[in-house]
Each structure stands twice: as structure tokens, then as C-alpha cells.
Design an enzyme around this catalytic site. Sequence first.
Site, mmCIF file in Angstrom:
data_model
loop_
_atom_site.group_PDB
_atom_site.id
_atom_site.type_symbol
_atom_site.label_atom_id
_atom_site.label_comp_id
_atom_site.label_asym_id
_atom_site.label_seq_id
_atom_site.Cartn_x
_atom_site.Cartn_y
_atom_site.Cartn_z
ATOM 1 N N HIS A 20 1.936 5.691 0.116
ATOM 2 C CA HIS A 20 0.769 5.407 -0.730
ATOM 3 C C HIS A 20 -0.252 4.563 0.042
ATOM 4 O O HIS A 20 -1.445 4.896 0.059
ATOM 5 C CB HIS A 20 1.233 4.667 -1.984
ATOM 6 N N GLU A 21 0.224 3.514 0.681
ATOM 7 C CA GLU A 21 -0.680 2.642 1.426
ATOM 8 C C GLU A 21 -1.245 3.348 2.661
ATOM 9 O O GLU A 21 -2.393 3.109 3.052
ATOM 10 C CB GLU A 21 0.047 1.357 1.843
ATOM 11 N N HIS A 24 -4.348 5.198 1.720
ATOM 12 C CA HIS A 24 -5.530 4.323 1.723
ATOM 13 C C HIS A 24 -6.006 4.085 3.161
ATOM 14 O O HIS A 24 -7.207 4.136 3.451
ATOM 15 C CB HIS A 24 -5.196 2.975 1.077
#
Length: 354
Positions: A20-21, A24
Site C-alpha cells: 500500500h505504501e 503511494h
Amino acid sequence: MYIVYVIICIILFGLLIAVHEFGHFIVAKACNVKVNEFSIGMGPLIWKRQGKETQYSLRLLPIGGFCAMEGEDGDSDDERAFSRAAGWKKFLILVAGAAFNFLTGLIIVVCLYASVTAYTAPVLSDFVDGFPLEGEDGLMVGDEIVAINGRQVLLTSDISTILTLEDADTVDVTVRRDGEILVQEDLALVPREYVVDGETVTMYGLYFTVQEAGIGDRLQLAWYTTVDFVRNVFWSLEMLLTGQAGFSDLSGPVGIVQTMSEVGEASATTAAAMENILYFSAFIAVNLAVMNLLPLPALDGGRVFFLLLNGLCTLLFRRQIPERFEGAVHFVGLVLLLILAGAVAINDVYKIVT
């Protein structure tokens, strides 16, 4: 083997959050937004490497990671700060984490279904003796169940899930019969007691068709399964709001790891255990994607909500919401989420102990 499965599940859960990170991070880089640190893991620093502008870190606790962008939590003089980026860039960066989680879940399911040779389609092949709804005004062999009370049926497993959600004495069943879409209204499609092979069982009384699975079928099954993961999140929230599920049914990281470990332990072989754990990991990945996009403070969805709200305020009033107000909302939301997460964790531990 149980402790091995626990360790595997902890690592997988941490990787899902790290993915998920990373979403980003990679999109921030593509949008020329400065990233000060990208970390795998949380807590105390155990390794780091300084890149041209980004510090790449490995931290002790394998429970996720973070992507620290310049100006993410306030204004910055750096022209490449997140706070100074164009609105569309902010939007892409914010939704990228959830997109990567969803894509991860989809890829896992596609890989798991690559060797599937047959599947059960929501097409009726027969009925249990004594089934009361067979007929032209009810259900017939060859009917494909398309929807129940307007809820689309993608997989055969959706039928029992939707019927449980509806929790009604009668439902409207949409079927495809001889190429024609029909809505069979007010059918009492409920579990009943039937005698099957000399034993009394409670079931809906339906049998479904097993079909060969080609490449297209496998891809469609993988897509439908992943979409179902998304729908299950909203169905679960619906059950919470309607009282069909309670707080004790919620699970946090502790409960998720426990469940994944139990899934592995209950499997007949190590290979089957890994397949089941990966399937559950795909489910969790998609859940993380959806939950993070809910318009709640401190989550990516909350930030997207404020981004869109700011755009609307700028368009209508030529003014933006003060950063201090948005920051306060996210701070309060974070505190509440941490309290909820703590309560869920305590509940998970309690269920494990008892």
C-alpha cells in the site's frame, strides 16, 4: 506447524501494508513529489540507506511501512512538496495505495485460479426431491440465477450470501431462461429440511452446474472473486448497521493473523495451506484497499474527500478549507481509529484466549 503459519501470516500481512505504501511512493515519484523517507516496517530503525533525496529504511516491526512525503502534513517551501502539487497529482497519489492493494489481490487470485479446470456456475442443474418452487412461475433446470432482490449474482457462492443478507421470507429472483431475463417474484427461497441419501439436512434445495474452465473462464472467475471481495466489505458494513453483526465480529491485525494461521493449520497439506493463506491474503489486500478509501478522517479516503471538497469550495467560493481545520479533523479521526483498533485488538486477544 502452527507457529510457522503465524510467522508467515505476520510477514504477509506486513507486506500487504507495505505494498500500500509502495503505491503511494511510486506514484509520488512519478508525479515529481519529494519523498523524504520510504520505510518497510514500523518502529525502531534497524537499517537505512540514503538515496539522492529519499531515505530507504527497514524497521523492526513487520507490520507495514510508510511513505513520508515533503509537506504531507502541512505547508512547505519546497516547490515539490505534496501540499504544493496539483490537485490531480494529489488524487493519484492518495488513491495509489488502495489501487496497489486491489491489484495485488487480483494478481494473487489470478495465479491461484491458473490451474482451475472446472467451476460451479450459478446455473441450476437439479433440485432436491420435494423442492416446492420448481416450475415456470418459479425456478427451472437450466435457469441462470442473475440477481436476488436486485443484488447481482457473480458467483454461485453469492446466492447463499445474498439470501442471508436479505433475511426475508420471500425474495425476487432474476433468472436468465432460454436467453430471456425473467423476474420471479415473491419466491420463498429459504433453507428447509430435506432428506438426502437417507439423512435429513437443512439446505436451499438447489444443485448447480459444473462447467469446464477455459482461460477466459479463469480470468472471469478471478475478476468476479476480487469484485466479490469488494462487495463483501460493504455487505459487512451493512450487517453492522442493521445489527446482523456486532462489534465482537470485527477483527483487527491480531484476529486476521489468527484466522489466516487457523486456515493454514486446518489444511490437509502444506501446499493446500499456502494456497488457502494466499487466498485469504488476497481477500485482506482488497479489504485494505476498500477500507482505506472510505471517507473517514485520517484515512486516504478522508484525505480524498477533503481534496474534492476543497476543489468544490474553490470553484464556488474561491476559498479553501483552512489547513488547521483539516489537520484537526484528521488528528481526531486518527485518535478515534486508534481507540477502535485497540478495542478490536483486545477483543481479538480475548477471543483467542477464551
